[in-house]
Design a protein around this motif. Structure first.
Motif, PDB file in Angstrom:
ATOM      1  N   ASN A 203       0.808  -1.208   0.000  1.00 29.75           N
ATOM      2  CA  ASN A 203       0.000   0.000   0.000  1.00 29.75           C
ATOM      3  C   ASN A 203       0.848   1.268   0.000  1.00 29.75           C
ATOM      4  OD1 ASN A 203      -2.728   0.990  -0.015  1.00 29.75           O
ATOM      5  ND2 ASN A 203      -2.296   1.856   2.009  1.00 29.75           N
ATOM      6  N   GLU A 204       2.095   1.184   0.505  1.00 29.66           N
ATOM      7  CA  GLU A 204       2.979   2.346   0.479  1.00 29.66           C
ATOM      8  C   GLU A 204       3.140   2.874  -0.953  1.00 29.66           C
ATOM      9  OE1 GLU A 204       4.753  -0.490   3.674  1.00 29.66           O
ATOM     10  OE2 GLU A 204       3.689  -0.639   1.761  1.00 29.66           O
ATOM     11  N   SER A 205       3.253   1.944  -1.906  1.00 30.16           N
ATOM     12  CA  SER A 205       3.404   2.343  -3.307  1.00 30.16           C
ATOM     13  C   SER A 205       2.077   2.780  -3.913  1.00 30.16           C
ATOM     14  CB  SER A 205       3.982   1.179  -4.121  1.00 30.16           C
ATOM     15  OG  SER A 205       5.238   0.783  -3.608  1.00 30.16           O
ATOM     16  N   ILE A 206       1.011   2.077  -3.579  1.00 31.62           N
ATOM     17  CA  ILE A 206      -0.308   2.405  -4.121  1.00 31.62           C
ATOM     18  C   ILE A 206      -0.731   3.808  -3.688  1.00 31.62           C
ATOM     19  CG2 ILE A 206      -2.728   1.712  -4.225  1.00 31.62           C
ATOM     20  CD1 ILE A 206      -0.763  -0.252  -5.584  1.00 31.62           C
ATOM     21  N   GLU A 207      -0.451   4.160  -2.438  1.00 32.88           N
ATOM     22  CA  GLU A 207      -0.819   5.490  -1.939  1.00 32.88           C
ATOM     23  C   GLU A 207      -0.114   6.601  -2.711  1.00 32.88           C
ATOM     24  OE1 GLU A 207      -2.035   4.931   2.741  1.00 32.88           O
ATOM     25  OE2 GLU A 207       0.086   5.200   2.253  1.00 32.88           O
ATOM     26  N   LYS A 208       1.084   6.338  -3.193  1.00 33.97           N
ATOM     27  CA  LYS A 208       1.812   7.352  -3.964  1.00 33.97           C
ATOM     28  C   LYS A 208       1.133   7.652  -5.292  1.00 33.97           C
ATOM     29  CE  LYS A 208       6.356   6.560  -1.892  1.00 33.97           C
ATOM     30  NZ  LYS A 208       6.411   7.913  -1.286  1.00 33.97           N
ATOM     31  N   CYS A 209       0.234   6.778  -5.710  1.00 33.57           N
ATOM     32  CA  CYS A 209      -0.528   6.991  -6.937  1.00 33.57           C
ATOM     33  C   CYS A 209      -1.886   7.638  -6.644  1.00 33.57           C
ATOM     34  CB  CYS A 209      -0.742   5.658  -7.662  1.00 33.57           C
ATOM     35  SG  CYS A 209       0.767   4.800  -8.107  1.00 33.57           S
ATOM     36  N   ASP A 210      -2.081   8.070  -5.376  1.00 35.50           N
ATOM     37  CA  ASP A 210      -3.362   8.673  -4.950  1.00 35.50           C
ATOM     38  C   ASP A 210      -4.528   7.727  -5.182  1.00 35.50           C
ATOM     39  OD1 ASP A 210      -2.215  11.134  -4.108  1.00 35.50           O
ATOM     40  OD2 ASP A 210      -2.152  11.820  -6.189  1.00 35.50           O
ATOM     41  N   ILE A 211      -4.269   6.456  -4.919  1.00 34.50           N
ATOM     42  CA  ILE A 211      -5.311   5.435  -5.023  1.00 34.50           C
ATOM     43  C   ILE A 211      -5.581   4.899  -3.621  1.00 34.50           C
ATOM     44  CG2 ILE A 211      -5.887   3.143  -5.915  1.00 34.50           C
ATOM     45  CD1 ILE A 211      -4.038   3.776  -8.317  1.00 34.50           C
ATOM     46  N   GLU A 212      -6.842   4.860  -3.263  1.00 34.63           N
ATOM     47  CA  GLU A 212      -7.230   4.296  -1.966  1.00 34.63           C
ATOM     48  C   GLU A 212      -7.841   2.925  -2.213  1.00 34.63           C
ATOM     49  OE1 GLU A 212     -10.138   5.327   1.858  1.00 34.63           O
ATOM     50  OE2 GLU A 212      -9.591   6.906   0.428  1.00 34.63           O
ATOM     51  N   GLN A 213      -7.255   1.926  -1.592  1.00 36.40           N
ATOM     52  CA  GLN A 213      -7.747   0.566  -1.796  1.00 36.40           C
ATOM     53  C   GLN A 213      -8.349   0.015  -0.512  1.00 36.40           C
ATOM     54  OE1 GLN A 213      -4.776  -2.571  -2.372  1.00 36.40           O
ATOM     55  NE2 GLN A 213      -3.164  -1.195  -1.654  1.00 36.40           N
ATOM     56  N   THR A 214      -9.180  -0.982  -0.671  1.00 32.12           N
ATOM     57  CA  THR A 214      -9.761  -1.673   0.474  1.00 32.12           C
ATOM     58  C   THR A 214      -8.948  -2.913   0.765  1.00 32.12           C
ATOM     59  OG1 THR A 214     -11.972  -0.892  -0.124  1.00 32.12           O
ATOM     60  CG2 THR A 214     -11.833  -2.783   1.382  1.00 32.12           C
ATOM     61  N   PHE A 215      -8.497  -3.061   2.007  1.00 23.81           N
ATOM     62  CA  PHE A 215      -7.689  -4.225   2.368  1.00 23.81           C
ATOM     63  C   PHE A 215      -8.563  -5.456   2.535  1.00 23.81           C
ATOM     64  CE2 PHE A 215      -3.668  -2.300   4.514  1.00 23.81           C
ATOM     65  CZ  PHE A 215      -3.453  -1.532   3.378  1.00 23.81           C
ATOM     66  N   PRO A 216      -8.105  -6.606   2.051  1.00 25.21           N
ATOM     67  CA  PRO A 216      -8.785  -7.854   2.411  1.00 25.21           C
ATOM     68  C   PRO A 216      -8.800  -8.023   3.934  1.00 25.21           C
ATOM     69  CG  PRO A 216      -7.192  -8.229   0.658  1.00 25.21           C
ATOM     70  CD  PRO A 216      -6.959  -6.844   1.160  1.00 25.21           C
ATOM     71  N   GLU A 217      -9.814  -8.679   4.417  1.00 25.31           N
ATOM     72  CA  GLU A 217      -9.996  -8.831   5.863  1.00 25.31           C
ATOM     73  C   GLU A 217      -8.765  -9.430   6.534  1.00 25.31           C
ATOM     74  OE1 GLU A 217     -12.896 -11.367   8.921  1.00 25.31           O
ATOM     75  OE2 GLU A 217     -13.419 -11.178   6.794  1.00 25.31           O
ATOM     76  N   GLN A 218      -8.156 -10.421   5.895  1.00 29.76           N
ATOM     77  CA  GLN A 218      -7.019 -11.098   6.511  1.00 29.76           C
ATOM     78  C   GLN A 218      -5.829 -10.152   6.689  1.00 29.76           C
ATOM     79  OE1 GLN A 218      -8.819 -12.059   3.857  1.00 29.76           O
ATOM     80  NE2 GLN A 218      -8.768 -14.288   3.537  1.00 29.76           N
ATOM     81  N   ILE A 219      -5.653  -9.210   5.764  1.00 29.64           N
ATOM     82  CA  ILE A 219      -4.540  -8.267   5.861  1.00 29.64           C
ATOM     83  C   ILE A 219      -4.875  -7.154   6.842  1.00 29.64           C
ATOM     84  CG2 ILE A 219      -3.271  -6.504   4.559  1.00 29.64           C
ATOM     85  CD1 ILE A 219      -3.161  -8.426   2.220  1.00 29.64           C
ATOM     86  N   ALA A 220      -6.094  -6.659   6.799  1.00 31.29           N
ATOM     87  CA  ALA A 220      -6.497  -5.610   7.741  1.00 31.29           C
ATOM     88  C   ALA A 220      -6.335  -6.073   9.187  1.00 31.29           C
ATOM     89  CB  ALA A 220      -7.939  -5.202   7.472  1.00 31.29           C
ATOM     90  N   ALA A 221      -6.591  -7.361   9.443  1.00 23.83           N
ATOM     91  CA  ALA A 221      -6.518  -7.888  10.810  1.00 23.83           C
ATOM     92  C   ALA A 221      -5.095  -7.896  11.365  1.00 23.83           C
ATOM     93  CB  ALA A 221      -7.091  -9.304  10.848  1.00 23.83           C
ATOM     94  N   LEU A 222      -4.083  -7.812  10.491  1.00 23.05           N
ATOM     95  CA  LEU A 222      -2.691  -7.840  10.948  1.00 23.05           C
ATOM     96  C   LEU A 222      -2.295  -6.574  11.702  1.00 23.05           C
ATOM     97  CD1 LEU A 222      -1.003  -9.155   7.672  1.00 23.05           C
ATOM     98  CD2 LEU A 222      -1.321 -10.478   9.782  1.00 23.05           C
TER      99      LEU A 222
END
Length: 465
Positions: free
Chosen positions: A418-437
Motif C-alpha cells: 500500500n505504500e506504493s499504491i498510496e503514492k498513486c493517490d489510489i485508496e484501496q480496500t484491504f482484504p480482511e485477513q490483511i487488515a486484521a494484521l
C-alpha cells in the motif's frame, strides 16, 4: 528421473533426496539429469485439465514414483485447498493482447504460496514417512518468508527460521511474518539487504557439516521443488489463452529478482510448452537486465525501490540457466561461479549472448515508470496492479511485439504494498485477513549482518525441546 548438481560434484540422487538436500553439497544447484519431454498429443490432453490435475501431471514426471500416486494427489489437493479462487491461478484479459495471471489467491496473497503450500506439506509428509527432523532455514525479500511460515507453522517435527532485511520489506510483508507466535517459528530481522541474508543462507548450506548436524532444509528457490511447482502455472496460463493449439506461442512477462519464477517458465518451454519470448521485468536493481542486454553479470549499487521483493543484486537461480546456456557443462559452470566469487562478475561470449537474447528480453523499470503504470491501468483498465506486477506490465509494453499475445504474472495482491499504491493517490480496500494484521503484536529478533550471531541464534533455536 535422477537429479544432478550444476557443478557436477554430486552423485545422481532421487527426488526425495533432492528435496532434503536443497542446495547441492558442492555449492551448486540441483536440476534434473534430463528434462522430461511432453509430446504433442499429451499437451492436447492437458489443455482441459484443472489446475490440480495439471500439477499432478507435471510433478509425477519428476517424483520417480517415490511418492505413491494417491499420496501425491492428496498433497496437491491439500496444498491448493487453501486458495481463495477455485482456479488457483485465474487468468484475466486486461487488454487485447495482454492477460494477467493472478498468482496471489493463496493464504499470504503472494505467488510464493503456490510453491510453498506444496513444499510445506511435502516436508511434513517426508518427515513422517522417513521419521526425519526438518529444520527449515530461509531468507526472504518479503514474500517467501510469510508463505513459508504459513506453509509449515504448527506442523509437528518442523521448525522454521526466516531471515529478512530489517525495514526493507513492506509493512504488510513484515506483519505477515512477525505476528506469528508459534514455538516452531523464528524471525530474524537482519541489519542489511536481502543479498546479505541470502549470502549467509547459502554459506550455511554450503557448510555440509553444519547443514547435516542441524538437519537444515531449504525453503528458498535454491530448492528445486520451488521451481517445479511454479512451472505448473505456465502450463495453466498457456492453455487458458491458447487452448489446445500448439500452433500459437504465448509470451510471458515475469517480474523477477532471484530468477526463479522466470526460470520456471524456461523449464516449461524446455519441456515442450509453446512458450514464445520470456520477458524479464526488474527494477533499478537490474543485474539481470544488464546480463540479457550486454552479457555481463555483475552486481551494481543496491537501491530501495517501490517493488522491494525484487530488490536483489545476486540472483540465486541464474546458475541453473547458466548450466543450460553453456551446453550442460558442469565444469564450465563451476569455473564461471568461481570467477564470480573471486572477481565479482561473469562475462559471456557474443555467441552465448545471442542465445540469451533468443531466450529472453528484459526491461528494468524505474520507480516513476512503475507508479505511472499503476495509475494508468487503474484509470484506463479498472485494474489495480501491485508494484511488482506493474513492472511486469511496463516490461510487456516495452518488449512485447504489438501483435503477439502475452501473459503478465501478477505476483502479489496490491494490498501488500500500500505504500506504493498510496503514492498513486489510489485508496484501496484491504482484504480482511490483511487488515486484521495491523493490531497484532510482533515477534522478531533484530540481529546484525553477522553469520556468527545468526549461527548462535540458530543453534539455540534448533536445539530447544
Amino acid at each position: 528421473m535422477e537429479f544432478i548438481s550444476t557443478r557436477g560434484k554430486v552423485e545422481k540422487i532421487g527426488f526425495i533426496d533432492t528435496v532434503l538436500m536443497g542446495l547441492a553439497d558442492d555449492g551448486g544447484l540441483l536440476i534434473p539429469a534430463q528434462i522430461p519431454q511432453i509430446p504433442q498429443d499429451k499437451l492436447q490432453q492437458m489443455a482441459s485439465m484443472t489446475y490440480q490435475e495439471l500439477a499432478y501431471e507435471v510433478f509425477s514426471l519428476y517424483t520417480n514414483d517415490e511418492i505413491p500416486q494417491d499420496d501425491l494427489k492428496s498433497l496437491i489437493r491439500d496444498s491448493y485447498a487453501t486458495f481463495r479462487d477455485p482456479e488457483v491461478t485465474p487468468v484475466r484479459k486486461v487488454t487485447d493482447n495482454m492477460h494477467v495471471m493472478e498468482l496471489f489467491h493463496g493464504p499470504t496473497f503472494a505467488f510464493k504460496d503456490i510453491a510453498l503450500q506444496f513444499l510445506g506439506n511435502l516436508y511434513s509428509y517426508v518427515s513422517k514417512k522417513k521419521n526425519t527432523i526438518i529444520h527449515i532455514l530461509g531468507a526472504t525479500s518479503g514474500d517467501t518468508g510469510a508463505s513459508a511460515i504459513e506453509g509449515v507453522r504448527g506442523k509437528e517435527g518442523i521448525r522454521i527460521c526466516i531471515l529478512h532485511p530489517h525495514q526493507k520489506v513492506s509493512k504488510v510483508q513484515e506483519l505477515q511474518m512477525t505476528t506469528v507466535n508459534d514455538e516452531n517459528v523464528l524471525n530474524l530481522s537482519v541489519k542489511g539487504t536481502f543479498d546479505d541474508c541470502q549470502r549467509i543462507i547459502k554459506d550455511l548450506f554450503a557448510d555440509v557439516e553444519f547443514k547435516n548436524k542441524y538437519h537444515l532444509r531449504a525453503i528458498n528457490s535454491i530448492n528445486f521443488v520451488r521451481i517445479l511447482a511454479q512451472t505448473v502455472y505456465y502450463f495453466y496460463a498457456y492453455f487458458k489463452v491458447a487452448g489446445a493449439s500448439s500452433a500459437q506461442t504465448v509470451n510471458f512477462s515475469v517480474p523477477t529478482g532471484n530468477f526463479g519464477d522466470i526460470f520456471a517458465g524456461y523449464l516449461a518451454k524446455r519441456m515442450g510448452l509453446p512458450v514464445g519470448k520470456l520477458i524479464l521485468a526488474t527494477n533499478e536493481n537490474n543485474i539481470l537486465e544488464r546480463f540479457i542486454q550486454e552479457g555481463v553479470y555483475k552486481p551494481g549499487q543496491f537501491v530501495s525501490t517501490y517493488s522491494p521483493s525484487m530488490d536483489i543484486q545476486v540472483a540465486s537461480n541464474f546458475e541453473r540457466y547458466l548450466y543450460y546456456l553453456v551446453g550442460e557443462d558442469a565444469e564450465k559452470v563451476a569455473s564461471y561461479m568461481a570467477q564470480f566469487k573471486a572477481e565479482g562478475e561473469i562475462r559471456i561470449s557474443e555467441e552465448l549472448l545471442g542465445q540469451v537474447q533468443q531466450d529472453f528480453a528484459a526491461h528494468g523499470v524505474s520507480g516513476d515508470e512503475c507508479l505511472q503504470t499503476i495509475s494508468s491501468y487503474y484509470k484506463n483498465n479498472d485494474y489495480l496492479l501491485d508494484p511488482h506486477t506493474a513492472c511486469g506490465v511496463a516490461a510487456y509494453e516495452k518488449r512485447n511485439p504489438q501483435d503477439e499475445v502475452c501473459v503478465t504474472l501478477a505476483t502479489a495482491h496490491p494490498a501488500k504494498f500500500n505504500e506504493s499504491i498510496e503514492k498513486c493517490d489510489i485508496e484501496q480496500t484491504f482484504p480482511e485477513q490483511i487488515a486484521a494484521l495491523m493490531d497484532k503484536p510482533q515477534y522478531q529478533t533484530v540481529v546484525d549482518d553477522s553469520e556468527k550471531e545468526i549461527v548462535e541464534r540458530l543453534e539455540k533455536f534448533y536445539t530447544i525441546g
